[in-house]
Design an enzyme around this catalytic site. Structure first.
Site, short mmCIF file in Angstrom:
data_model
loop_
_atom_site.label_atom_id
_atom_site.label_comp_id
_atom_site.label_asym_id
_atom_site.label_seq_id
_atom_site.Cartn_x
_atom_site.Cartn_y
_atom_site.Cartn_z
N ARG A 229 0.85 -1.18 0.00
CA ARG A 229 0.00 0.00 0.00
C ARG A 229 0.89 1.24 0.00
O ARG A 229 1.97 1.24 0.61
CB ARG A 229 -0.92 0.04 1.23
N GLU A 258 -4.36 7.66 -5.03
CA GLU A 258 -4.64 6.90 -6.24
C GLU A 258 -5.93 7.37 -6.89
O GLU A 258 -6.95 7.48 -6.21
CB GLU A 258 -4.70 5.41 -5.92
N HIS A 276 -1.49 0.29 -9.76
CA HIS A 276 -2.12 -0.60 -8.78
C HIS A 276 -2.79 -1.79 -9.47
O HIS A 276 -3.96 -2.09 -9.28
CB HIS A 276 -3.16 0.17 -7.94
#
Length: 311
Positions: A229, A258, A276
């Protein structure tokens, strides 16, 4: 006729699974366009765990009793707050670990061997024969430190070991059965590693744990890979260290914000970035959705849940 169970989808990225939920007989409400009355009916939330669900928002859902994360991670959910209010939380337990580990190793190789820059050089017409003499170090014998030896960390360690690399790890809890030595601390791991792979579960205890001190311990010849993360790395410190040459390279699949702004990385050297995507493959995603759906089925049937998050 009894009313169908009401399930909320928490984010637009999960909209593609709405049809599947409706096929299972649920009434689906969507957080981004629901009315207050629809929210008040929601008994369960289908969620992507990195997105924050604030207690203030959840407090306005009086019927809520389950948050079913499609993702492995659930750092956007305050599990203790939920369980104190009889709201259970589930996740996709270990289902995409192999895919995330593959991506981590792909980032590692792409960065360490300058594969992305080489591709850009060829495509731009900038390739000269002299470039072949600007050699990078190989991988065999390099030291890889793995932060977090869970499903993903173990899979990463096994993969890089096959490349002839030396593996060590660090996590807050010892693992007596681990195949690789555990460092005394995260700083010790970073200082002894050519490459630091961040693969741990994110929670309040490790927010910005990879701070300026850890980044500088990896050093100007080192590489940090993050597939966990964005919250685990102090991103400002990382960017500054790359720009100033105090860290050699970074290969990142996750970010503090993000989507991460493109301007954030303009002019930042030594980076390989992906959106991601490490844990999302056509193999793992159906398994993760399927486990989420099974948790929903069991919840509404009054059966034990398949994959509650650990205490």
């Amino acid at each position: 006729m009894s009313k169908p169970p009401v399930v909320m989808i928490s984010h637009e990225m999960l909209a593609p699974i709405q049809a599947g939920l409706e096929a299972q007989g649920y009434k689906v409400v969507r957080r981004w366009d629901m009315t207050p009355n629809e929210g008040a009916e929601a008994q369960a939330i289908v969620h992507a765990g990195e997105i924050v669900l604030t207690p203030e928002f959840l407090a306005f859902l009086p019927e809520l009793k389950l948050i079913a994360n499609v993702s492995v991670g659930y750092d956007g959910v305050d599990v203790a707050w939920c369980r104190a209010r009889d709201i259970e939380v589930t996740h996709a337990e270990g289902l995409n670990a192999e895919d995330v580990a593959d991506h981590a190793v792909g980032l590692l190789i792409a960065s360490w061997r300058d594969i992305v820059r080489g591709d850009q050089m060829v495509r731009s017409g900038g390739w000269t024969m002299a470039d072949r003499m600007g050699a990078r170090p190989g991988l065999k014998g390099r030291k890889v430190g793995v932060m977090g030896l869970g499903f993903i960390g173990e899979a990463v360690a096994s993969r890089v070991e096959a490349f002839g690399m030396q593996v060590s790890w660090w996590g807050p809890r010892p693992k007596p059965d681990a195949r690789w030595p555990r460092a005394e601390s995260l700083k010790a791991l970073a200082a002894d590693s050519d490459i630091l792979v961040v693969a741990c579960r994110a929670d309040a205890s490790n927010r910005k744990a990879v701070n300026a001190e850890i980044i500088e311990a990896v050093g100007p010849r080192g590489l940090i890979v993050n597939v966990a993360r964005g919250s685990i790395i102090d991103e400002d410190a990382l960017v500054a260290a790359l720009k100033e040459g105090r860290l050699g390279r970074a290969a990142l699949d996750v970010f503090a914000q993000e989507p991460t702004p493109a301007s954030r990385w303009a002019g930042v050297p030594g980076t390989v970035l992906t959106p991601h995507s490490a844990g999302t493959t056509v193999d793992s995603l159906p398994l993760m959705i399927g486990q989420c759906f099974e948790n929903l089925r069991r919840f509404f049937a009054g059966e034990p849940l398949m994959s509650p998050v650990p205490d």
